[in-house]
Design an enzyme around this catalytic site. Structure first.
Site, PDB file in Angstrom:
ATOM      1  N   ARG A  49       0.822  -1.223   0.000  1.00  0.00           N
ATOM      2  CA  ARG A  49       0.000   0.000   0.000  1.00  0.00           C
ATOM      3  C   ARG A  49       0.847   1.260   0.000  1.00  0.00           C
ATOM      4  NH1 ARG A  49      -5.211  -1.697   1.329  1.00  0.00           N
ATOM      5  NH2 ARG A  49      -5.813   0.284   0.440  1.00  0.00           N
TER       6      ARG A  49
ATOM      7  N   ARG B 269      -2.544   6.946   1.051  1.00  0.00           N
ATOM      8  CA  ARG B 269      -2.998   8.138   1.769  1.00  0.00           C
ATOM      9  C   ARG B 269      -2.017   8.752   2.750  1.00  0.00           C
ATOM     10  NH1 ARG B 269      -7.513   4.815   4.009  1.00  0.00           N
ATOM     11  NH2 ARG B 269      -5.744   3.432   3.774  1.00  0.00           N
TER      12      ARG B 269
ATOM     13  N   ARG C   7      -6.478  12.777  -4.642  1.00  0.00           N
ATOM     14  CA  ARG C   7      -7.701  12.213  -4.103  1.00  0.00           C
ATOM     15  C   ARG C   7      -8.787  13.277  -3.942  1.00  0.00           C
ATOM     16  NH1 ARG C   7      -8.114  10.027   1.951  1.00  0.00           N
ATOM     17  NH2 ARG C   7      -7.911  12.271   2.230  1.00  0.00           N
TER      18      ARG C   7
ATOM     19  N   ASP D 169      -6.977  -1.666  -7.345  1.00  0.00           N
ATOM     20  CA  ASP D 169      -7.562  -2.242  -6.135  1.00  0.00           C
ATOM     21  C   ASP D 169      -7.932  -3.694  -6.415  1.00  0.00           C
ATOM     22  OD1 ASP D 169      -8.474  -1.165  -3.341  1.00  0.00           O
ATOM     23  OD2 ASP D 169      -9.969  -2.624  -3.954  1.00  0.00           O
TER      24      ASP D 169
ATOM     25  N   TYR E 245     -15.544 -10.214   0.344  1.00  0.00           N
ATOM     26  CA  TYR E 245     -16.211  -8.941   0.033  1.00  0.00           C
ATOM     27  C   TYR E 245     -17.495  -9.157  -0.768  1.00  0.00           C
ATOM     28  CZ  TYR E 245     -12.243  -6.283   1.798  1.00  0.00           C
ATOM     29  OH  TYR E 245     -11.292  -5.738   2.610  1.00  0.00           O
TER      30      TYR E 245
HETATM   31  O1  CP3 Z   1       0.223   0.976  -3.180  1.00  0.00           O
HETATM   32  C1  CP3 Z   1      -0.371  -0.073  -3.398  1.00  0.00           C
HETATM   33  O2  CP3 Z   1      -0.239  -1.069  -2.667  1.00  0.00           O
HETATM   34  C2  CP3 Z   1      -1.229  -0.194  -4.643  1.00  0.00           C
HETATM   35  C3  CP3 Z   1      -2.597   0.099  -4.462  1.00  0.00           C
HETATM   36  C4  CP3 Z   1      -3.558  -0.785  -3.700  1.00  0.00           C
HETATM   37  C5  CP3 Z   1      -4.799  -0.267  -3.227  1.00  0.00           C
HETATM   38  N1  CP3 Z   1      -5.508  -1.304  -2.730  1.00  0.00           N
HETATM   39  C6  CP3 Z   1      -5.239   1.148  -3.328  1.00  0.00           C
HETATM   40  C7  CP3 Z   1      -6.273   1.642  -2.404  1.00  0.00           C
HETATM   41  C8  CP3 Z   1      -3.521  -2.145  -3.379  1.00  0.00           C
HETATM   42  C9  CP3 Z   1      -2.417  -3.167  -3.595  1.00  0.00           C
HETATM   43  C10 CP3 Z   1      -4.766  -2.464  -2.779  1.00  0.00           C
HETATM   44  C11 CP3 Z   1      -5.135  -3.825  -2.355  1.00  0.00           C
HETATM   45  C12 CP3 Z   1      -6.300  -4.010  -1.497  1.00  0.00           C
HETATM   46  N2  CP3 Z   1      -7.511  -3.386  -1.570  1.00  0.00           N
HETATM   47  C13 CP3 Z   1      -6.375  -4.998  -0.487  1.00  0.00           C
HETATM   48  C14 CP3 Z   1      -5.281  -5.975  -0.147  1.00  0.00           C
HETATM   49  C15 CP3 Z   1      -4.212  -5.357   0.670  1.00  0.00           C
HETATM   50  C16 CP3 Z   1      -4.546  -5.192   2.108  1.00  0.00           C
HETATM   51  O3  CP3 Z   1      -4.356  -4.081   2.615  1.00  0.00           O
HETATM   52  O4  CP3 Z   1      -4.956  -6.176   2.733  1.00  0.00           O
HETATM   53  C17 CP3 Z   1      -7.657  -4.905   0.101  1.00  0.00           C
HETATM   54  C18 CP3 Z   1      -8.179  -5.756   1.229  1.00  0.00           C
HETATM   55  C19 CP3 Z   1      -8.369  -3.898  -0.602  1.00  0.00           C
HETATM   56  C20 CP3 Z   1      -9.780  -3.453  -0.409  1.00  0.00           C
HETATM   57  C21 CP3 Z   1      -9.840  -2.043  -0.007  1.00  0.00           C
HETATM   58  N3  CP3 Z   1      -9.647  -0.970  -0.869  1.00  0.00           N
HETATM   59  C22 CP3 Z   1     -10.063  -1.513   1.289  1.00  0.00           C
HETATM   60  C23 CP3 Z   1     -10.311  -2.354   2.535  1.00  0.00           C
HETATM   61  C24 CP3 Z   1     -10.024  -0.121   1.181  1.00  0.00           C
HETATM   62  C25 CP3 Z   1     -10.342   0.916   2.239  1.00  0.00           C
HETATM   63  C26 CP3 Z   1      -9.481   0.895   3.397  1.00  0.00           C
HETATM   64  C27 CP3 Z   1      -8.018   1.083   3.081  1.00  0.00           C
HETATM   65  O5  CP3 Z   1      -7.217   0.235   3.489  1.00  0.00           O
HETATM   66  O6  CP3 Z   1      -7.674   2.062   2.442  1.00  0.00           O
HETATM   67  C28 CP3 Z   1      -9.726   0.192  -0.162  1.00  0.00           C
HETATM   68  C29 CP3 Z   1      -9.533   1.530  -0.732  1.00  0.00           C
HETATM   69  C30 CP3 Z   1      -8.176   1.828  -1.258  1.00  0.00           C
HETATM   70  N4  CP3 Z   1      -7.457   1.046  -2.122  1.00  0.00           N
HETATM   71  C31 CP3 Z   1      -7.432   2.994  -0.963  1.00  0.00           C
HETATM   72  C32 CP3 Z   1      -6.230   2.881  -1.695  1.00  0.00           C
HETATM   73  C33 CP3 Z   1      -5.109   3.874  -1.758  1.00  0.00           C
HETATM   74  C34 CP3 Z   1      -7.895   4.131  -0.044  1.00  0.00           C
HETATM   75  C35 CP3 Z   1      -9.037   4.914  -0.582  1.00  0.00           C
HETATM   76  C36 CP3 Z   1      -8.648   6.258  -1.098  1.00  0.00           C
HETATM   77  O7  CP3 Z   1      -7.461   6.607  -1.157  1.00  0.00           O
HETATM   78  O8  CP3 Z   1      -9.558   7.014  -1.488  1.00  0.00           O
END
Ligand code: CP3
Length: 348
Positions: free
Chosen positions: A28, A32, A41, A77, A154
């Site tokens: 990640r 953020r 964003r 994502d 999910y």
């Molecule tokens: O930098 C990276 O790793 C690449 C981008 C990436 C995102 N999501 C962007 C994102 C990756 C690899 C993911 C994978 C992801 N998404 C997972 C597996 C990794 C983990 O943390 O377990 C999961 C479970 C998700 C589902 C998901 N997407 C959640 C639970 C959330 C909200 C909570 C959170 O952790 O941010 C998201 C949204 C998301 N995906 C954001 C980002 C940067 C945040 C939302 C935003 O910035 O507006």
């Protein structure tokens, strides 16, 4: 045109070749905690950022330029697959993802789109191709997907959960239907990851974030077989990193799989993980992301201890789960710098 990588530490570690120091990246890492990410964003909603290759590329490159990691992971994502299979996915600020219509019945499973899903995700392959070009060989590019079990969580639950009890109720009550859903996701994921490699991903990671919610035997029933199918299908295309969080009990089995790397979290010691895997596979991890909130000198001491414990070879320095939004950028950078500055102790 093929560009030779200037920094191929990650790929060498995955091939178990000798490296001068371990490669480092952070799950990640494009997200953020970075002020420039927050700016984008505030201008574009989540799926606009994901679906516009220029934006996805710009976000992917931020931690390369600003934190100095040894690999880029494409900004996307795991929920793009359920979305491309026809389920609506909402991403609300501060609330995480939600899916208004969940999977409950056989009719719901049958209604999912399974043909041409990877073509619907061509914005991801376009983003990979553009990122590859912009990287110009600076560091390798990582593609990714969610694991079938985590995506089922999910799709059935409709949102994040501490217990995943609805997802579990589904697989325990309707195991045959659950397996048919898991197999559909697996088939699509394989095609999607192969497409990512063709578009420029040098390696792919499979995120099984909620694998640790299952008992060892349920993991073997509902998660591991699908992870192994993906690893087998991808192995001739690119090295695969499996990240089934919280499943130290499966490490021995997974070390014999066709994956090249396994990600582990901080609930297992590096020494025990090495023992369980007989040093047969490259390990990735396992710094507790919350430890990045400690003072910088302390972070640097812990990073050195972590590398001492894993050893420099067959190792990828990373966190044990994604970096959280509250981490100061200079603390993230200190983590990366500590890996780059690593010098073994004399007795090592
Ligand atoms: O930098 C990276 O790793 C690449 C981008 C990436 C995102 N999501 C962007 C994102 C990756 C690899 C993911 C994978 C992801 N998404 C997972 C597996 C990794 C983990 O943390 O377990 C999961 C479970 C998700 C589902 C998901 N997407 C959640 C639970 C959330 C909200 C909570 C959170 O952790 O941010 C998201 C949204 C998301 N995906 C954001 C980002 C940067 C945040 C939302 C935003 O910035 O507006």
């Amino acid at each position: 045109m093929m560009t030779t990588l200037k920094n191929d530490l990650l790929l060498r570690a995955l091939r178990k070749e000798k490296v001068e120091r371990p490669p480092v990246w952070m799950m990640r890492q494009a997200g953020r905690y970075l002020p420039d990410y927050i700016k984008l964003r505030n201008q574009y909603d989540f799926f606009t950022r994901v679906q516009t290759p220029e934006l996805a590329t710009a976000i992917t490159l931020q931690p390369i330029d600003q934190v100095g990691v040894d690999a880029a992971i494409i900004f996307s994502d795991i929920l793009v697959i359920p979305q491309a299979m026809g389920l609506e996915v909402l991403m609300e600020e501060g609330k995480g993802p939600s899916l208004p219509k969940t999977i409950k019945t056989k009719a719901d499973v049958n209604a999912l789109i399974t043909e041409g899903v990877e073509e619907n995700l061509s914005y991801v392959t376009s983003a990979l191709a553009l990122t590859k070009k912009e990287l110009n060989g600076r560091v390798p590019l990582i593609g990714f997907a969610g694991a079938p079990w985590t995506l089922l969580c999910y799709m059935v639950e409709g949102k994040g959960s501490k217990t995943w009890d609805k997802a579990k109720q589904f697989v325990y009550t309707e195991p045959a239907l659950a397996h048919s859903l898991l197999q559909k996701i697996t088939d699509i994921t394989i095609k999607y990851l192969v497409a990512q490699v063709k578009a420029g991903a040098d390696t792919v990671q499979v995120f099984d974030s909620w694998a640790g919610s299952l008992s060892p035997s349920d993991f073997q029933t509902f998660a591991q077989p699908y992870l192994l199918q993906i690893a087998d299908a991808l192995k001739d295309h690119a090295p695969v990193i499996l990240f089934p969080k919280g499943t130290w009990h499966a490490l021995e089995d997974l070390s014999k799989s066709s994956a090249s790397g396994i990600g582990i979290d901080w609930t297992i010691s590096p020494e025990y993980a090495r023992k369980l895997t007989s040093n047969n596979i490259t390990l990735q991890g396992n710094f507790d992301p919350a430890k990045l909130l400690a003072p910088i000198p302390q972070i640097k001491i812990w990073v050195k201890e972590m590398i001492d414990a894993f050893g420099v070879q067959n190792y990828i320095a990373n966190l044990g789960h994604g970096i959280t939004p509250n981490i100061p950028v200079d603390h993230a950078k200190a983590f990366v710098d500590a890996v780059k500055e690593y010098q073994p102790s004399n007795d090592n």
